[in-house]
Design a protein around this motif. Structure first.
Motif, PDB file in Angstrom:
ATOM      1  N   ALA A   1      20.057   7.971   9.598  1.00  0.00           N
ATOM      2  CA  ALA A   1      19.885   8.078  11.045  1.00  0.00           C
ATOM      3  C   ALA A   1      19.987   6.696  11.688  1.00  0.00           C
ATOM      4  O   ALA A   1      19.709   5.670  11.067  1.00  0.00           O
ATOM      5  CB  ALA A   1      18.540   8.717  11.375  1.00  0.00           C
ATOM      6  N   GLU A   2      20.370   6.686  12.968  1.00  0.00           N
ATOM      7  CA  GLU A   2      20.606   5.419  13.664  1.00  0.00           C
ATOM      8  C   GLU A   2      19.354   4.570  13.785  1.00  0.00           C
ATOM      9  O   GLU A   2      19.434   3.337  13.866  1.00  0.00           O
ATOM     10  CB  GLU A   2      21.163   5.702  15.052  1.00  0.00           C
ATOM     11  CG  GLU A   2      20.212   6.490  15.932  1.00  0.00           C
ATOM     12  CD  GLU A   2      20.920   7.199  17.069  1.00  0.00           C
ATOM     13  OE1 GLU A   2      20.496   7.011  18.208  1.00  0.00           O
ATOM     14  OE2 GLU A   2      21.886   7.927  16.808  1.00  0.00           O
ATOM     15  N   VAL A   3      18.178   5.200  13.749  1.00  0.00           N
ATOM     16  CA  VAL A   3      16.938   4.444  13.888  1.00  0.00           C
ATOM     17  C   VAL A   3      16.741   3.474  12.730  1.00  0.00           C
ATOM     18  O   VAL A   3      16.078   2.449  12.867  1.00  0.00           O
ATOM     19  CB  VAL A   3      15.733   5.406  14.003  1.00  0.00           C
ATOM     20  CG1 VAL A   3      15.546   6.197  12.734  1.00  0.00           C
ATOM     21  CG2 VAL A   3      14.457   4.645  14.344  1.00  0.00           C
ATOM     22  N   PHE A   4      17.357   3.768  11.583  1.00  0.00           N
ATOM     23  CA  PHE A   4      17.174   2.920  10.404  1.00  0.00           C
ATOM     24  C   PHE A   4      18.339   1.949  10.185  1.00  0.00           C
ATOM     25  O   PHE A   4      18.468   1.373   9.111  1.00  0.00           O
ATOM     26  CB  PHE A   4      16.987   3.793   9.156  1.00  0.00           C
ATOM     27  CG  PHE A   4      15.811   4.709   9.235  1.00  0.00           C
ATOM     28  CD1 PHE A   4      14.520   4.202   9.229  1.00  0.00           C
ATOM     29  CD2 PHE A   4      15.986   6.082   9.331  1.00  0.00           C
ATOM     30  CE1 PHE A   4      13.424   5.045   9.316  1.00  0.00           C
ATOM     31  CE2 PHE A   4      14.889   6.939   9.416  1.00  0.00           C
ATOM     32  CZ  PHE A   4      13.607   6.405   9.410  1.00  0.00           C
ATOM     33  N   LEU A   5      19.184   1.770  11.187  1.00  0.00           N
ATOM     34  CA  LEU A   5      20.332   0.882  11.033  1.00  0.00           C
ATOM     35  C   LEU A   5      19.915  -0.537  10.681  1.00  0.00           C
ATOM     36  O   LEU A   5      20.439  -1.153   9.745  1.00  0.00           O
ATOM     37  CB  LEU A   5      21.169   0.879  12.318  1.00  0.00           C
ATOM     38  CG  LEU A   5      22.322  -0.124  12.348  1.00  0.00           C
ATOM     39  CD1 LEU A   5      23.341   0.195  11.273  1.00  0.00           C
ATOM     40  CD2 LEU A   5      22.979  -0.149  13.708  1.00  0.00           C
TER      41      LEU A   5
ATOM     42  N   LYS B   1       0.823  -1.208   0.000  1.00  0.00           N
ATOM     43  CA  LYS B   1       0.000   0.000   0.000  1.00  0.00           C
ATOM     44  C   LYS B   1       0.860   1.260   0.000  1.00  0.00           C
ATOM     45  O   LYS B   1       2.042   1.242   0.343  1.00  0.00           O
ATOM     46  CB  LYS B   1      -0.924   0.007   1.231  1.00  0.00           C
ATOM     47  CG  LYS B   1      -1.937  -1.131   1.251  1.00  0.00           C
ATOM     48  CD  LYS B   1      -2.891  -1.033   0.087  1.00  0.00           C
ATOM     49  CE  LYS B   1      -4.087  -1.965   0.254  1.00  0.00           C
ATOM     50  NZ  LYS B   1      -3.720  -3.397   0.250  1.00  0.00           N
ATOM     51  N   LYS B   2       0.233   2.378  -0.367  1.00  0.00           N
ATOM     52  CA  LYS B   2       0.886   3.688  -0.336  1.00  0.00           C
ATOM     53  C   LYS B   2       0.422   4.433   0.909  1.00  0.00           C
ATOM     54  O   LYS B   2      -0.778   4.512   1.192  1.00  0.00           O
ATOM     55  CB  LYS B   2       0.545   4.492  -1.589  1.00  0.00           C
ATOM     56  CG  LYS B   2       1.099   3.900  -2.881  1.00  0.00           C
ATOM     57  CD  LYS B   2       0.654   4.708  -4.092  1.00  0.00           C
ATOM     58  CE  LYS B   2       1.228   6.109  -4.083  1.00  0.00           C
ATOM     59  NZ  LYS B   2       0.869   6.870  -5.308  1.00  0.00           N
ATOM     60  N   VAL B   3       1.382   4.997   1.640  1.00  0.00           N
ATOM     61  CA  VAL B   3       1.077   5.671   2.905  1.00  0.00           C
ATOM     62  C   VAL B   3       1.720   7.050   2.901  1.00  0.00           C
ATOM     63  O   VAL B   3       2.892   7.201   2.533  1.00  0.00           O
ATOM     64  CB  VAL B   3       1.599   4.858   4.109  1.00  0.00           C
ATOM     65  CG1 VAL B   3       1.268   5.577   5.414  1.00  0.00           C
ATOM     66  CG2 VAL B   3       1.016   3.452   4.121  1.00  0.00           C
ATOM     67  N   LEU B   4       0.957   8.067   3.314  1.00  0.00           N
ATOM     68  CA  LEU B   4       1.491   9.408   3.507  1.00  0.00           C
ATOM     69  C   LEU B   4       1.738   9.610   4.997  1.00  0.00           C
ATOM     70  O   LEU B   4       0.863   9.338   5.823  1.00  0.00           O
ATOM     71  CB  LEU B   4       0.517  10.463   2.983  1.00  0.00           C
ATOM     72  CG  LEU B   4       0.992  11.923   2.991  1.00  0.00           C
ATOM     73  CD1 LEU B   4       0.328  12.707   1.858  1.00  0.00           C
ATOM     74  CD2 LEU B   4       0.676  12.625   4.321  1.00  0.00           C
ATOM     75  N   LEU B   5       2.935  10.080   5.333  1.00  0.00           N
ATOM     76  CA  LEU B   5       3.328  10.245   6.738  1.00  0.00           C
ATOM     77  C   LEU B   5       3.838  11.648   6.986  1.00  0.00           C
ATOM     78  O   LEU B   5       4.685  12.160   6.251  1.00  0.00           O
ATOM     79  CB  LEU B   5       4.415   9.215   7.092  1.00  0.00           C
ATOM     80  CG  LEU B   5       5.047   9.307   8.484  1.00  0.00           C
ATOM     81  CD1 LEU B   5       4.025   9.008   9.565  1.00  0.00           C
ATOM     82  CD2 LEU B   5       6.244   8.358   8.588  1.00  0.00           C
ATOM     83  N   THR B   6       3.340  12.282   8.028  1.00  0.00           N
ATOM     84  CA  THR B   6       3.886  13.558   8.496  1.00  0.00           C
ATOM     85  C   THR B   6       4.643  13.328   9.796  1.00  0.00           C
ATOM     86  O   THR B   6       4.428  12.331  10.476  1.00  0.00           O
ATOM     87  CB  THR B   6       2.792  14.605   8.734  1.00  0.00           C
ATOM     88  OG1 THR B   6       2.017  14.233   9.895  1.00  0.00           O
ATOM     89  CG2 THR B   6       1.859  14.724   7.532  1.00  0.00           C
ATOM     90  N   GLY B   7       5.529  14.247  10.132  1.00  0.00           N
ATOM     91  CA  GLY B   7       6.299  14.101  11.366  1.00  0.00           C
ATOM     92  C   GLY B   7       7.363  13.029  11.288  1.00  0.00           C
ATOM     93  O   GLY B   7       7.762  12.467  12.318  1.00  0.00           O
ATOM     94  N   ALA B   8       7.855  12.733  10.083  1.00  0.00           N
ATOM     95  CA  ALA B   8       8.803  11.625   9.900  1.00  0.00           C
ATOM     96  C   ALA B   8      10.165  11.898  10.523  1.00  0.00           C
ATOM     97  O   ALA B   8      10.966  10.974  10.660  1.00  0.00           O
ATOM     98  CB  ALA B   8       8.972  11.320   8.410  1.00  0.00           C
ATOM     99  N   THR B   9      10.463  13.145  10.881  1.00  0.00           N
ATOM    100  CA  THR B   9      11.741  13.443  11.527  1.00  0.00           C
ATOM    101  C   THR B   9      11.626  13.441  13.045  1.00  0.00           C
ATOM    102  O   THR B   9      12.639  13.574  13.737  1.00  0.00           O
ATOM    103  CB  THR B   9      12.277  14.808  11.063  1.00  0.00           C
ATOM    104  OG1 THR B   9      11.300  15.820  11.347  1.00  0.00           O
ATOM    105  CG2 THR B   9      12.569  14.798   9.570  1.00  0.00           C
TER     106      THR B   9
END
Length: 613
Positions: free
Chosen positions: A81-85, A31-39
């Motif tokens: 970013a480290e969160v995506f390691l 699916k396609k998802v729009l996300l705000t606040g991704a930072t």
């Protein structure tokens, strides 16, 4: 599907008896998802889970633009970013970038500050996205109220209109806060409903010269009018906060925004998609994913702990026997994703999901502060700012004193006076230092506000129901309920280690003693200084780190866990039946609350021990 409601009027609470089977991965895959606040902290956790665990087809991120920085460069910086390691270890970054589109936006501007080209060629192309997750918000303490309202209410309204133009739209998830009902009396049980503010019980005649609005539509029009000066808007906001008993403009704007989400949901002739409101309590560092201890801000309990650790505060006006509702960030992200995956059911009003712990596994303020003191006694920070500033003797062992009566008034006045002196000299030195001092003063005032810790219980029955619809595999993949399976004594040091290492970034503080390993990194990104300290390069990769088994349990504790899960599922109904009145006040005793929650578990352990012998 049958349902029952409690309460009256448009703010009634709807509880659904049966949700049936729930499947997250199969629902969101492709699916396609729009996300705000991704930072932000929660946004990055949601993004990581969507890409790594849910296998979504494409992500559209609304990010604030930077002058001279192209969208693909901004995206690459974000993905490093480290969160995506862990995600980068599983999927090459080049492939990840193909699955993500960045749209420059400014949520404080009308129409989200999106260019007409991006509006048509990205957001509305091929029917748009299937889901919108709106987690961006303004939580700045010193921001003018009109700007904050535009960011929190106006951006949400614009996103709902954008979603309504997308033919693929299935559902809209609005990330609010559990404290939208924080104006209730101390000890109240906050159920999953939207509280009506314009009601006769407040004893005020709305629509008069003093309050020239009759409902929240008129209210927002009044505040966002170009004819209303910022100073007058701030003054009216303070009056409404006093009238409705809100202790923050942030939670007040969140309450108004929830009203608009409900309005759009119920207006079926225009809005064809479903909505869900997720209300997190005080958010702490991740317990499991992407790795234990990950956190990227100093808000809430994290900032409170660091204020004590640095010597900025040595006392608290809070009542130690009140419950403190905290929830790990990855549990919040999982609850958001859970709400997103259950939009195929047509409901009469928005489904509200509390992401909280006060009902399922409570901890008191006194217990939390005790754990904070125990941790920093063993792992003190290197700079105790306030004590060093005055030249006092450094004391590594922090002590938090609960004060009341005249002592509370005296200590609070002394702290406020100190900050006013700091602000005065900071203003004389530079505007930047003055701004920093004002922010520090605002944060300190918030920590000293007793309304922040009213001991509210956030009923999470809807979340428990949905989570119970997952199979065993997805319940382990997407934990949402902080039940007695999880130990506050074991988790809190992990939380505080993550805060200390991630935020303070002190090389001496970063030494490891057991788990968790702070800031795990890929082999190629290790700096020479880290190698020179003799750190095992292999142990710093995520795959090795994650197998350390931070939350491993002994065979006996496994028996405790299964029994505790059974207790947790029933505790929600117990709390609800014993607290039908939302406005009822309840004084909570720490020993009674924590020991009672494990009584049945201990009995099962005794029986198990007896049968094994």
């Amino acid at each position: 599907m049958s349902s029952r409601s409690t309460g009256s009027g448009s703010g009634r609470h709807v509880h659904f008896d049966s949700v049936g089977n729930v499947e997250i991965v199969s629902t969101l895959r492709g699916k396609k998802v729009l996300l705000t606040g991704a930072t932000g902290f929660v946004g990055t956790c949601v993004m990581e889970r969507l890409l790594r665990s849910c296998k979504v087809g494409h992500l559209v991120l609304l990010l604030r633009g930077r002058r001279g920085v192209e969208p693909h460069e901004r995206l690459k910086d974000l993905l490093m970013a480290e969160v995506f390691l862990r995600l980068r270890e599983e999927v090459p970054i080049e492939e990840l970038m193909k699955r993500i589109t960045v749209v420059h936006a400014d949520l404080s501007m009308p129409r989200l500050g999106i260019s007409e080209e991006d509006w048509k060629e990205v957001l509305l192309k091929d029917g748009g996205v299937h889901y919108v997750i709106h987690s961006a918000a303004s939580i700045k303490l010193m921001e003018p109220f009109k700007k904050q309202l535009q960011m929190n209410f106006g951006a949400t309204a614009d996103l709902l209109e954008l979603a309504n133009k997308m033919t693929n739209m299935v559902g809209f998830v609005y990330v609010s806060t559990a404290f939208v009902n924080a104006n209730l009396p101390p000890g109240s049980v906050c159920v999953e409903r939207i509280q009506e503010l314009f009601k006769p019980s407040y004893g005020t005649k709305f629509g008069t010269a003093e309050y020239p609005f009759r409902d929240y539509h008129d209210l927002v029009k009044y505040f966002l009018s170009p004819n209303l000066a910022d100073k007058d808007a701030d003054e009216m906001a303070r009056k409404l906060m006093k009238l409705w008993n809100f202790w923050s403009t942030y939670i007040m704007t969140k309450n108004w925004t929830e009203q608009h989400v409900k309005y759009c949901h119920e207006k079926k002739d225009k809005y064809k998609f479903q909505t869900t409101i997720v209300r997190p309590a005080l958010i702490t560092s991740c317990a499991k994913d992407p790795y234990p201890g990950y956190i990227s801000n100093n808000a809430g309990p994290a900032g409170m702990a660091m204020a004590f650790a640095h010597g900025l505060l040595s006392y608290s006006p809070y009542k130690p026997d009140r419950v403190m509702d905290m929830i790990p960030g990855d549990f919040v992200a999982n609850t958001i994703i859970l709400g997103c995956a259950t939009m195929d059911r047509s409901l009469p009003s928005p489904r509200i999901l509390h992401s909280s712990s006060s009902v399922s596994n409570p901890v008191t303020i006194g217990k939390y502060f005790q754990l904070v003191m125990e941790y920093f006694d063993k792992e003190p920070v290197n700079q105790e700012i306030l004590r060093n500033f005055f030249g006092w003797r450094i004391q590594n062992k922090i002590r938090i004193k609960f004060v009341s009566g005249p002592e509370k008034v005296f200590r609070r006045s002394l702290t406020v006076g100190y900050w006013k002196v700091v602000i005065f000299f900071a203003k004389c030195i530079s505007p930047q230092l003055h701004k920093a001092a004002m922010m520090g003063y605002g944060a300190t005032k918030l920590l000293l506000n007793e309304d922040v810790a009213k001991g509210l219980f956030f009923h999470n029955g809807n979340t428990v129901d949905l989570y119970g619809g997952l199979d065993d595999t997805e319940q382990k993949m997407f934990p949402c309920i902080w039940s007695p399976v999880y130990s506050w004594d074991k988790y809190t040091p992990i939380f505080l280690e993550g805060v200390k290492v991630t935020q303070v970034r002190d090389a001496q503080d970063a030494k490891l003693k057991g788990s968790p390993v702070p800031r795990p990194q890929s082999r190629s990104s290790l700096s020479p200084s880290m190698r020179s300290r003799g750190l095992d390069v292999g142990s710093m990769t995520y795959s090795n780190f994650y197998r350390r088994g931070t939350f491993q349990r002994t065979p006996q504790s496994s028996v405790r866990s299964s029994a505790a899960e059974s207790y947790s599922a029933r505790s929600v109904n117990t709390h609800t039946s014993s607290h039908r009145s939302v406005g009822s006040q309840r004084s909570i005793n720490e020993n009674e609350t924590l020991s009672t929650s494990m009584t049945e578990v201990e009995e099962i352990l005794k029986q198990t021990s007896g049968s094994s012998t």
